[in-house]
Design an enzyme around this catalytic site. Structure first.
Site, PDB file in Angstrom:
ATOM      1  N   ASN A  38       1.433   8.660  -0.208  1.00  0.00           N
ATOM      2  CA  ASN A  38       0.420   7.777   0.362  1.00  0.00           C
ATOM      3  C   ASN A  38       0.755   7.468   1.813  1.00  0.00           C
ATOM      4  O   ASN A  38       1.780   6.831   2.076  1.00  0.00           O
ATOM      5  CB  ASN A  38       0.359   6.460  -0.414  1.00  0.00           C
ATOM      6  CG  ASN A  38      -0.605   5.475   0.234  1.00  0.00           C
ATOM      7  OD1 ASN A  38      -1.815   5.668   0.177  1.00  0.00           O
ATOM      8  ND2 ASN A  38      -0.087   4.436   0.865  1.00  0.00           N
ATOM      9  N   GLU A  39      -0.055   7.926   2.701  1.00  0.00           N
ATOM     10  CA  GLU A  39       0.089   7.580   4.127  1.00  0.00           C
ATOM     11  C   GLU A  39       1.520   7.762   4.624  1.00  0.00           C
ATOM     12  O   GLU A  39       1.990   7.011   5.473  1.00  0.00           O
ATOM     13  CB  GLU A  39      -0.309   6.120   4.384  1.00  0.00           C
ATOM     14  CG  GLU A  39      -1.764   5.829   4.188  1.00  0.00           C
ATOM     15  CD  GLU A  39      -2.166   4.434   4.667  1.00  0.00           C
ATOM     16  OE1 GLU A  39      -1.290   3.682   5.140  1.00  0.00           O
ATOM     17  OE2 GLU A  39      -3.347   4.110   4.571  1.00  0.00           O
ATOM     18  N   CYS A  53       0.176   1.483  -0.567  1.00  0.00           N
ATOM     19  CA  CYS A  53       1.585   1.271  -0.204  1.00  0.00           C
ATOM     20  C   CYS A  53       2.425   0.895  -1.408  1.00  0.00           C
ATOM     21  O   CYS A  53       3.635   1.126  -1.437  1.00  0.00           O
ATOM     22  CB  CYS A  53       1.690   0.173   0.841  1.00  0.00           C
ATOM     23  SG  CYS A  53       1.004   0.653   2.424  1.00  0.00           S
ATOM     24  N   GLU A  77      -5.736  -1.326  -6.067  1.00  0.00           N
ATOM     25  CA  GLU A  77      -4.318  -1.522  -5.734  1.00  0.00           C
ATOM     26  C   GLU A  77      -3.946  -2.956  -6.039  1.00  0.00           C
ATOM     27  O   GLU A  77      -4.713  -3.895  -5.796  1.00  0.00           O
ATOM     28  CB  GLU A  77      -4.057  -1.236  -4.251  1.00  0.00           C
ATOM     29  CG  GLU A  77      -2.596  -1.559  -3.872  1.00  0.00           C
ATOM     30  CD  GLU A  77      -2.161  -0.989  -2.534  1.00  0.00           C
ATOM     31  OE1 GLU A  77      -3.016  -0.696  -1.695  1.00  0.00           O
ATOM     32  OE2 GLU A  77      -0.941  -0.847  -2.347  1.00  0.00           O
TER      33      GLU A  77
HETATM   34  O1  AHR Z   1      -5.607  -0.752   1.256  1.00  0.00           O
HETATM   35  C1  AHR Z   1      -4.542  -1.479   1.773  1.00  0.00           C
HETATM   36  C2  AHR Z   1      -3.441  -0.593   2.296  1.00  0.00           C
HETATM   37  O2  AHR Z   1      -3.890   0.145   3.362  1.00  0.00           O
HETATM   38  C3  AHR Z   1      -2.919   0.438   1.349  1.00  0.00           C
HETATM   39  O3  AHR Z   1      -1.939  -0.022   0.526  1.00  0.00           O
HETATM   40  C4  AHR Z   1      -2.352   1.492   2.254  1.00  0.00           C
HETATM   41  O4  AHR Z   1      -2.420   2.760   1.685  1.00  0.00           O
HETATM   42  C5  AHR Z   1      -3.145   1.327   3.503  1.00  0.00           C
HETATM   43  O5  AHR Z   1      -2.353   1.216   4.613  1.00  0.00           O
END
Ligand code: AHR
Length: 667
Positions: free
Chosen positions: A391-392, A264, A47
Site C-alpha cells: 500500500n503506497e 496504511c 479501513e
Molecule cells: O485513506 C486514508 C489513508 O490514505 C490510507 O490509509 C493510505 O493508504 C492513504 O495515505
C-alpha cells in the site's frame, strides 16, 4: 502507446469561449457497438481509521473489553483504561491486573476484582465508546469470561470466611447516566477455570449514554476478561456482528467489491507490525489485539472472517490487502525513520502466511486453513479473487525485492488470484513512475493508484486514462477523494468526483476497480478528513460524496456507449457518459455540470430502435457548490427521482453543480 481519443474532452478544448448560451449537443451512439467495461468498477474501501472498526462498524459496545489497551497506543492508556471500580452501599473492593493465568496467551491481561465488603455489590463499569447507546425494548447480549480466584479473604487472612466451593453471585446491568437501572440480569460464577458467562439484557428505556456494570456480591476475588456487550440486532443478525445502520450504509452503495483492512493500517507502524490476518481469525478471546497505525486499539474482533462474511452478505467481492514485506515509510517509533523490510530470512514464513490466507479463503474444508474457516461457520469457499500486495509503499530496492518474492510464489501457486500492485500515494511523481515501471516489468494484472486532490484536479484530469496503455496492467483507483478547501465535503467535491467517475466509466476497459477513501469517521475520533460517512454511537451522517457513490453504484453498466459532447466555452465544467447494463438492458446516461450556472444541452440518442415515452431521471445537485450536509439535519441535497419524457432528441438544462442520471429501459 496508442492514444485513445477522448471525444468529450477534445472537442471542449478546441472550442472558443462565448458559446455558453447555445445548447451544446450531446450525442449518444445507441446503435454503435458498445465497448465492454468492468462490471465491478465501483466498490468500496474499508479501513480501520477514525474508529471505523472498534467503536464503529464492529458492533461491540464495550471499550477495552479484553484489558489490552496500552500506552503503546496512546500515552495515557493502560490495561484498565475505560474501566472503573464500582462500590455500592457500604461495599469496598479493589481492582488489579492479572497476567499469570490468561484466557489465552494471545490475550495476556485480565482484571482481578477483589470484593472486600460486598455492600450492595462491588464490581466494574464501562462507558463504551462515548456512552453505550441502548434502545428501549431491544435486547443486548452481555458476556464475560471469569474464574473464581478465591472466596472470602485472600490467603485465608483476616476477613469474612466464605465456603471456597460457593459460587460468586453476580449482577450484570445497564445503567443510565443518572444511575437508573435500564436492564439487569443475575448469574453465578463458579470454579477455578476460565469459563464464558452470557446473559441477555433487555433495556426498559432508550439512552444514548448508558454504562455497563458488573457487580459481585460476596467477599472474594474474581478474574475477569472479554467483558462484552453486543446488540442482538446486528447486521443480518450475525454473532460477533456488525452495527446494522453502518453496515447497511455500505450495502446501500451496492459495492461490487470491498477492499480491507487498509490503507496504511496494512503495512503497519514498524517492521513486523503489519496487519497479520492470522491474528484476526478464530475465537475472539484468542485473537491478538494490536495497536493500529492510526494510534488506537484494534481488538481484531472485526477480523478476516467477519470481513469476508460481510462481503458475501452484501454481494461484494472481497479484496484483502497484505503488506509487501515492508512497513510504512511514515511510521515507526522515530518519525522519518522510513521504510524497513522484513529480514529476508523471515520472508518464506511471511509468504506462507499469504498462501495460507488463500487456502483459508478458498481451500477445501479438508485443508489446514480451510478447516479453520469451516470451524468458524463457513464450510464453503469465500471465492477470493483479488489480493492487494502493498500500500503506497516507497518503491525502493527493499520493497521490490520482497514484492517480487511474494508475487513469484503467488503467480506459480495461485495463477487464479488477481494480484494488485501499488504505485505510491500520488497521481504522479517518483513513486508513481517507479511503481508503474515495476508493475509493467512484472506484468502485474492490476496497479493501485491513490490520489487525494482538489476538485479542480478532477475536472482537469478527466482524460487521464484515455491514453493509458491498454496492453499493460489495468488500474485500480484504490483511494481517491476531492479535497476541497478546508477539507469539507462540499457539493463541489462530490460533483467533481461524479465527473471523474464518468471518465472512469469511459475508461472502464482499463480501469477495472475504483473506491473512494476513507469510508467512515466517528465524530470526535477522526484522524482524517474528508470522509464519506460520519457517525456517532447512534447516528449516521452520510456526506454529499456518499450520495454520488451510491448513485454510481446503483446505476452502473458493463458496456460503454460513445458519448460525444459538443465543444463549449473554455473552462466550462460539463461532462457525460453512457453505459448499458446488460442484465436489465437499460441505457444509463449521466450528465455532470460542475458550473455554478445551469448548462443547456440538446441530447441526441442516435440509432435507438425503440425508446419508451418516459424514463426514470435522477437529479442530484442544483445548489451552491459550497453546500455541505450538517449532522442531524436532513441532507442539504438529496437525489430527486422523477419520470421524464425521452425521445431520440430532447433538450435538457443541467442544473448548476449537478449530476443527472437517465435510466432508459432498453427492453
Ligand atoms: O485513506 C486514508 C489513508 O490514505 C490510507 O490509509 C493510505 O493508504 C492513504 O495515505
Amino acid at each position: 502507446m496508442k492514444p485513445i481519443v477522448c471525444s468529450v474532452l477534445l472537442i471542449a478544448l478546441l472550442t472558443p469561449a462565448g458559446f455558453a448560451a447555445q445548447p451544446r449537443t450531446l450525442t449518444v451512439a445507441v446503435d454503435a457497438p458498445a465497448k465492454p467495461i468492468s462490471p465491478e468498477l465501483f466498490g468500496t474501501f474499508f479501513e480501520d481509521l477514525n474508529y471505523a472498526a472498534d467503536g464503529g462498524l464492529y458492533a461491540e459496545l464495550i471499550q477495552n473489553r479484553s484489558f489490552e489497551y496500552s500506552s503503546t497506543e496512546q500515552a495515557n492508556w493502560g490495561p484498565c483504561e475505560f474501566w472503573e471500580l464500582v462500590k455500592t452501599g457500604d461495599g469496598d473492593g479493589q481492582l488489579g491486573l492479572g497476567d499469570a493465568r490468561p484466557v489465552h496467551v494471545k490475550n495476556p491481561h485480565y482484571l482481578l476484582l477483589t470484593v472486600l465488603k460486598p455492600g450492595e455489590g462491588v464490581g466494574i463499569s464501562n462507558p463504551g465508546f462515548d456512552g453505550i447507546p441502548v434502545e428501549g425494548g431491544k435486547s443486548y447480549e452481555a458476556s464475560f469470561w471469569a474464574y473464581q480466584a478465591f472466596m472470602g479473604a485472600k490467603w485465608g487472612g483476616p476477613g469474612p470466611r466464605v465456603d471456597q466451593g460457593k459460587p460468586m453471585p453476580m449482577t450484570v446491568r445497564l445503567e443510565s447516566k443518572d444511575g437508573r437501572v435500564l436492564a439487569e440480569a443475575h448469574l453465578e460464577v463458579s470454579g477455578r477455570a476460565w469459563a464464558k458467562h452470557s446473559v441477555t439484557l433487555t433495556s426498559n428505556q432508550t439512552a444514548t449514554d448508558a454504562r455497563f456494570v458488573l457487580l459481585a456480591h460476596q467477599p472474594g476475588g474474581l478474574a475477569l476478561d472479554m467483558v462484552s456487550l453486543f446488540p442482538r440486532d446486528t447486521f443480518k443478525g450475525r454473532a460477533n456482528g456488525l452495527r446494522r445502520d453502518l453496515a447497511q450504509a455500505i450495502a446501500d452503495l451496492h459495492p461490487k467489491f470491498m477492499r480491507f483492512p487498509g490503507g496504511c493500517l496494512v503495512h503497519g507502524p514498524g517492521v513486523r507490525r503489519y496487519y497479520d490476518w492470522k491474528k484476526s481469525v478464530g475465537s475472539v478471546e484468542q485473537r491478538e489485539a494490536q495497536r493500529n497505525s492510526w494510534g488506537y486499539h484494534q481488538t481484531m474482533g472485526l477480523g478476516y472472517f467477519e470481513y469476508f462474511q460481510f462481503c458475501e452478505d452484501i454481494g461484494a467481492a472481497p479484496l484483502p490487502v497484505v503488506a509487501a514485506g515492508v512497513c510504512c515509510q511514515h511510521a515507526g517509533d522515530s518519525p522519518g525513520r522510513g521504510q524497513e523490510g522484513l529480514p529476508l530470512a523471515e520472508m518464506p514464513a511471511y509468504i506462507q502466511d499469504v498462501l495460507d490466507l488463500i487456502e483459508w479463503a478458498n481451500g477445501p474444508t479438508t485443508s489446514k486453513w480451510g478447516s479453520v474457516r469451516a470451524a468458524a461457520g463457513h464450510p464453503g469457499p469465500f471465492g477470493l479473487k483479488f489480493l492487494g500486495v502493498g500500500n503506497e509503499d516507497d518503491i525502493t530496492p527493499d520493497f521490490t525485492e520482497r514484492f517480487k518474492m511474494i508475487y513469484d510464489v503467488l503467480k506459480t501457486k495461485h495463477p487464479e488470484i488477481v494480484v494488485i500492485g501499488t504505485a505510491g500515494p500520488f497521481p504522479a511523481g517518483e513513486d508513481f513512475e517507479k511503481g508503474w515501471a515495476f508493475s509493467r516489468e512484472l506484468n502485474l494484472p492490476l496497479v493501485d493508484e491513490h490520489y487525494y486532490v482538489s476538485p479542480k484536479w478532477f475536472w482537469d484530469n478527466l482524460a487521464r486514462y484515455d491514453t493509458y496503455d491498454r496492453k499493460g496492467p489495468k488500474v485500480y483507483v484504490g483511494e481517491y477523494a476531492a479535497h476541497d478547501e478546508g477539507k469539507r465535503n462540499t457539493l463541489r467535491s462530490a460533483i467533481a468526483e461524479a465527473a471523474y467517475l464518468t471518465s472512469l466509466e469511459r475508461n472502464g476497459d482499463i480501469v477495472q476497480l475504483a473506491s473512494y477513501a476513507p469510508l467512515f469517521a466517528r465524530r470526535n475520533h477522526t484522524q482524517w478528513t474528508p470522509d464519506m460517512i460520519y457517525f456517532t454511537g447512534t447516528e449516521v451522517f452520510p456526506s454529499l460524496n456518499y450520495s454520488v457513490q451510491k448513485l454510481f453504484g446503483l446505476h452502473h453498466g458493463d458496456a460503454y456507449l460513445s458519448t460525444v459532447l459538443e465543444a463549449g466555452p473554455a473552462g466550462a465544467r460539463l461532462t457525460a457518459s453512457t453505459v448499458r447494463d446488460s442484465q436489465s438492458g437499460d441505457l444509463i446516461l449521466k450528465i455532470v455540470n460542475g458550473d455554478d450556472a445551469p448548462q443547456s444541452l440538446a441530447v441526441r440518442l442516435t440509432g435507438a430502435a425503440k425508446l419508451p415515452a418516459t424514463a426514470e431521471r435522477i437529479v442530484f445537485g442544483g445548489a451552491s457548490a459550497d453546500t455541505v450536509n450538517t449532522d442531524g439535519v436532513r441532507p442539504a441535497v438529496i437525489p430527486k427521482t422523477e419520470r421524464s419524457p425521452v425521445a431520440a432528441e430532447f433538450s435538457y438544462e443541467a442544473p448548476a453543480n449537478s449530476l443527472t442520471i437517465w435510466r432508459i429501459p432498453g427492453r
